[in-house]
Write an enzyme that holds these catalytic residues in place. Structure first.
Site, mmCIF file in Angstrom:
data_model
loop_
_atom_site.group_PDB
_atom_site.id
_atom_site.type_symbol
_atom_site.label_atom_id
_atom_site.label_comp_id
_atom_site.label_asym_id
_atom_site.label_seq_id
_atom_site.Cartn_x
_atom_site.Cartn_y
_atom_site.Cartn_z
ATOM 1 N NE ARG A 240 -7.631 3.675 -7.607
ATOM 2 C CZ ARG A 240 -6.809 4.723 -7.560
ATOM 3 N NH1 ARG A 240 -5.524 4.552 -7.302
ATOM 4 N NH2 ARG A 240 -7.274 5.955 -7.746
ATOM 5 C CD GLU A 269 -6.190 1.718 -1.153
ATOM 6 O OE1 GLU A 269 -6.369 2.956 -1.221
ATOM 7 O OE2 GLU A 269 -5.462 1.103 -1.921
ATOM 8 C CG HIS A 287 -3.554 4.869 -2.228
ATOM 9 N ND1 HIS A 287 -4.735 4.343 -2.704
ATOM 10 C CD2 HIS A 287 -3.132 5.711 -3.213
ATOM 11 C CE1 HIS A 287 -5.007 4.843 -3.897
ATOM 12 N NE2 HIS A 287 -4.045 5.677 -4.221
HETATM 13 C C1 DGY Z 1 -4.851 8.789 -7.980
HETATM 14 O O1 DGY Z 1 -4.673 9.960 -8.327
HETATM 15 O O2 DGY Z 1 -5.613 8.016 -8.574
HETATM 16 C C2 DGY Z 1 -4.098 8.319 -6.785
HETATM 17 O O3 DGY Z 1 -4.321 6.977 -6.539
HETATM 18 C C3 DGY Z 1 -4.463 9.146 -5.565
HETATM 19 O O4 DGY Z 1 -5.820 9.300 -5.505
#
Ligand code: DGY
Length: 321
Positions: A240, A269, A287
């Site tokens: 993240r 994002e 992402h």
């Molecule tokens: C997650 O599953 O956390 C990925 O980042 C996609 O949302």
């Protein structure tokens, strides 16, 4: 299970997943895959028993407080739950689940892609081929850094981190890791444990972030921590954006303290950070860590398994609140 519980499905899901949902639930689907505003989300939730959201829906304390009393479970289509205010959900006794395990391979693939892309300047090379600016070749042309045999430091040796380590060993990388607790030697597979992030940062050529973001890890890669990294290290982030102090990180990329970075996630994002996008020493993706068909299907089935368990009166496997 009570007859057809009502489920608000916030985004378009794979066909097979929506078909399975249709068999057992009365669903509000989003065929246009439009991102709902918080107000729309709260409106569409009226009269529903459950919500099946993605990380794109920001389920803040304010939104959770406005959800109708009929909502009993939020079964996320994501492993990350930083978009959910878990305390607010617990306060309202709404169960929350996620989808661990099923996206570890996919995310690790992207981590390795980013590592190679950042080290071998793949973004610059690809742009050159597309914009027609490749005019010469010389021994000094597009020289990057080798991945093979280098030392990789993994922050967060959970499911994804362990697969990244396994794939990295294919490049003869020497794997080190930081984790809240040391893994068993069976899971470590020879990786060296650091009980302190600074010591890991100071020892490694590549750093891969693989931990969730939560109040303890937000801003984990602070300006001070970046200063502890090896000069010229390469950073990979598939977890993240909020794990990183982006301003300090940009300064480090500009000064060469961090030689290059491969990123799939950003503080903001969608869109990312335009300043990062301008830097040639970054290899960037939008992402897509878990974005392959097999994984998308598996995430959907996992979310559905959690819903099914809940409505059959059992504890869902992946309960996080
Ligand atoms: C997650 O599953 O956390 C990925 O980042 C996609 O949302």
């Amino acid at each position: 299970m009570p007859a057809n519980p009502k489920v608000l499905v916030t985004r378009k899901l794979p066909k097979a997943v929506e078909e399975r949902l249709n068999n057992d639930y009365d669903c509000h689907f989003n065929p246009d895959d439009r991102l709902y505003s918080s107000d729309e989300l709260v409106d569409f939730a009226q009269g529903m028993d459950a919500i099946l959201p993605c990380h794109t829906e920001k389920l803040t304390a304010d939104v959770v407080a406005r959800l109708p009393d009929t909502i009993k479970i939020v079964a996320n289509f994501s492993v990350g739950v930083d978009h959910c205010d878990l305390a607010a959900f617990s306060e309202r006794s709404i169960v929350v689940t996620n989808t661990p395990d099923v996206l570890s391979d996919a995310t690790a693939e992207i981590a390795i892609l980013l590592m190679l892309g950042a080290a071998r300047r793949a973004g610059e090379g690809e742009a050159m081929m597309r914009n027609g600016s490749w005019k010469d070749w010389s021994p000094a042309f597009m020289v990057g850094t080798s991945v093979t045999g280098k030392r990789l430091g993994i922050i967060g040796m959970g499911r994804v981190g362990q697969v990244v380590a396994k794939r990295a060993r294919g490049f003869d990388m020497d794997v080190h890791y930081y984790n809240r607790s040391k893994l068993s030697s069976e899971l470590e597979q020879g990786a060296m444990y650091h009980d302190d992030i600074d010591s890991l940062l100071a020892s490694c050529d590549f750093i891969s972030l693989n931990c969730p973001v939560n109040p303890d890890t937000k801003g984990l890669l602070s300006r001070k921590r970046i200063s502890k990294m090896r000069d010229g290290a390469i950073l990979i982030n598939t977890a993240r954006g909020a794990l990183i102090d982006e301003e300090a990180f940009i300064d480090a990329l500009k000064s060469g303290k961090i030689a290059a970075a491969g990123l799939d996630v950003y503080c903001v994002e969608p869109g990312g950070n335009p300043e990062i996008s301008q830097l040639p020493n970054t290899f960037l993706l939008p992402h897509i860590g878990s974005a392959n068909q097999e994984t998308r299907d598996a995430m959907g089935y996992r979310a559905l398994d959690n819903l099914d368990a809940f409505f059959k009166g059992s504890e869902p496997n992946d309960r996080v609140a």
